[in-house]
Write an enzyme that holds these catalytic residues in place. Structure first.
Site, PDB file in Angstrom:
ATOM      1  N   GLY A   1       0.826  -1.202   0.000  1.00  0.00           N
ATOM      2  CA  GLY A   1       0.000   0.000   0.000  1.00  0.00           C
ATOM      3  C   GLY A   1       0.857   1.248   0.000  1.00  0.00           C
ATOM      4  O   GLY A   1       1.994   1.248  -0.478  1.00  0.00           O
ATOM      5  N   SER A   2       0.319   2.296   0.567  1.00  0.00           N
ATOM      6  CA  SER A   2       0.978   3.602   0.508  1.00  0.00           C
ATOM      7  C   SER A   2       2.228   3.646   1.377  1.00  0.00           C
ATOM      8  O   SER A   2       2.329   2.956   2.399  1.00  0.00           O
ATOM      9  CB  SER A   2       0.004   4.695   0.962  1.00  0.00           C
ATOM     10  OG  SER A   2      -0.186   4.653   2.356  1.00  0.00           O
TER      11      SER A   2
ATOM     12  N   GLU B   1       5.656  -3.562   0.750  1.00  0.00           N
ATOM     13  CA  GLU B   1       5.759  -3.172  -0.661  1.00  0.00           C
ATOM     14  C   GLU B   1       4.986  -1.867  -0.816  1.00  0.00           C
ATOM     15  O   GLU B   1       3.756  -1.854  -0.723  1.00  0.00           O
ATOM     16  CB  GLU B   1       5.179  -4.240  -1.583  1.00  0.00           C
ATOM     17  CG  GLU B   1       5.317  -3.886  -3.051  1.00  0.00           C
ATOM     18  CD  GLU B   1       4.621  -4.878  -3.973  1.00  0.00           C
ATOM     19  OE1 GLU B   1       4.645  -4.649  -5.198  1.00  0.00           O
ATOM     20  OE2 GLU B   1       4.036  -5.852  -3.466  1.00  0.00           O
TER      21      GLU B   1
ATOM     22  N   CYS C   1       1.189  -0.300  -9.210  1.00  0.00           N
ATOM     23  CA  CYS C   1       2.369   0.385  -8.682  1.00  0.00           C
ATOM     24  C   CYS C   1       3.550   0.291  -9.638  1.00  0.00           C
ATOM     25  O   CYS C   1       4.497   1.066  -9.543  1.00  0.00           O
ATOM     26  CB  CYS C   1       2.737  -0.171  -7.310  1.00  0.00           C
ATOM     27  SG  CYS C   1       3.131  -1.937  -7.314  1.00  0.00           S
TER      28      CYS C   1
END
Length: 257
Positions: free
Chosen positions: A132-133, A154, A188
């Protein structure tokens, strides 16, 4: 999400993840090292219960990428899918109930601030895998470091793609289009910046814009749709705000609705 993405990316790759780690589970082994007065053994026991927190952009594929290795290593899993895309995880859990013992795999739905934070902070959670962020990942890292809890993070990326004059021009254009717009650009790994050698800049931009204009927009439930809806209204606003900021800083729109 488009039908093409589900049939060509999410479902096959999720299945491949489970096949790969199921095979890998059979190859786990201990190591032994002999010394004059002892035999040292390296064992890899399960950690216990682990938390798997996955994002919305490839909700089934990325969820399986976490669950499969955790189960293969003998752990019990509590997984929290994104609250934006809960349906695929729910359906997967229904299928998993047919083969897994009760309590081995658990799916908790809810917000990151609620369910996600509770999982990360719970003392019986022995490891956290999060995609995620970067901001959320940093908060998770701080907490897990304080308790020496294992983490796998990640986080967000900002990926440049470089196009040089000696590249195969048509292939470079098609690759750039795929890198920019796959899954509505919601990956991403997508190329969020394209840097082009000056001598081919104008030609490349013209071809890229023409390719973008040819992408079929539409209802994501239709098989011929190439670019469907963004995941949510807040995400649409985030994208719109980014475009407005780029224009405010001197950028130009080359493809208008």
């Amino acid at each position: 999400k488009t039908i093409t993405q589900a049939s060509q990316i999410e479902i096959p790759r999720a299945a491949a993840n489970f096949r790969y780690f199921a095979a890998m589970a059979e190859s786990f082994g201990s190591e032994s090292h002999a010394h004059p007065d002892a035999l040292n053994l390296t064992l890899r026991p399960p950690l216990g219960t682990v938390a798997c927190i996955s994002p919305w952009n490839l909700p089934l594929y990325l969820l399986s990428w976490k669950i499969a290795p955790a189960l293969a290593c003998g752990n019990a899993v509590i997984a929290k899918p994104s609250e934006v895309t809960p349906a695929s995880a729910h359906r997967f859990a229904e299928l998993a109930q047919r083969i897994l013992a009760p309590g081995v795999l658990n799916i908790l739905h809810g917000s990151g601030a609620g369910i996600g934070q509770a999982l990360v902070r719970h003392p019986e959670i022995k490891a956290v895998s999060f995609t995620g962020s970067s901001l959320t990942g940093a908060a998770i890292a701080v907490h897990c470091a304080a308790t020496f809890k294992k983490t796998s993070l990640e986080l967000g990326g900002k990926n440049p793609m470089l196009i040089f004059a000696d590249a195969n021009f048509e292939q470079a254009v098609q690759t750039a289009l795929r890198a920019a717009f796959s899954n509505q650009g919601q990956i991403c790994l997508c190329a969020s910046r394209i840097l082009i050698e000056r001598s081919i800049y104008s030609r490349f931009v013209e071809a890229f814009v023409a390719g973008a204009r040819a992408i079929r927009l539409g209802d994501p439930s239709l098989a011929d749709t190439q670019f469907g809806a963004l995941v949510s209204s807040p995400h649409l606003q985030k994208v719109t705000d980014a475009i407005a900021l780029a224009e405010a800083e001197g950028g130009r729109k080359l493809l208008r609705q």
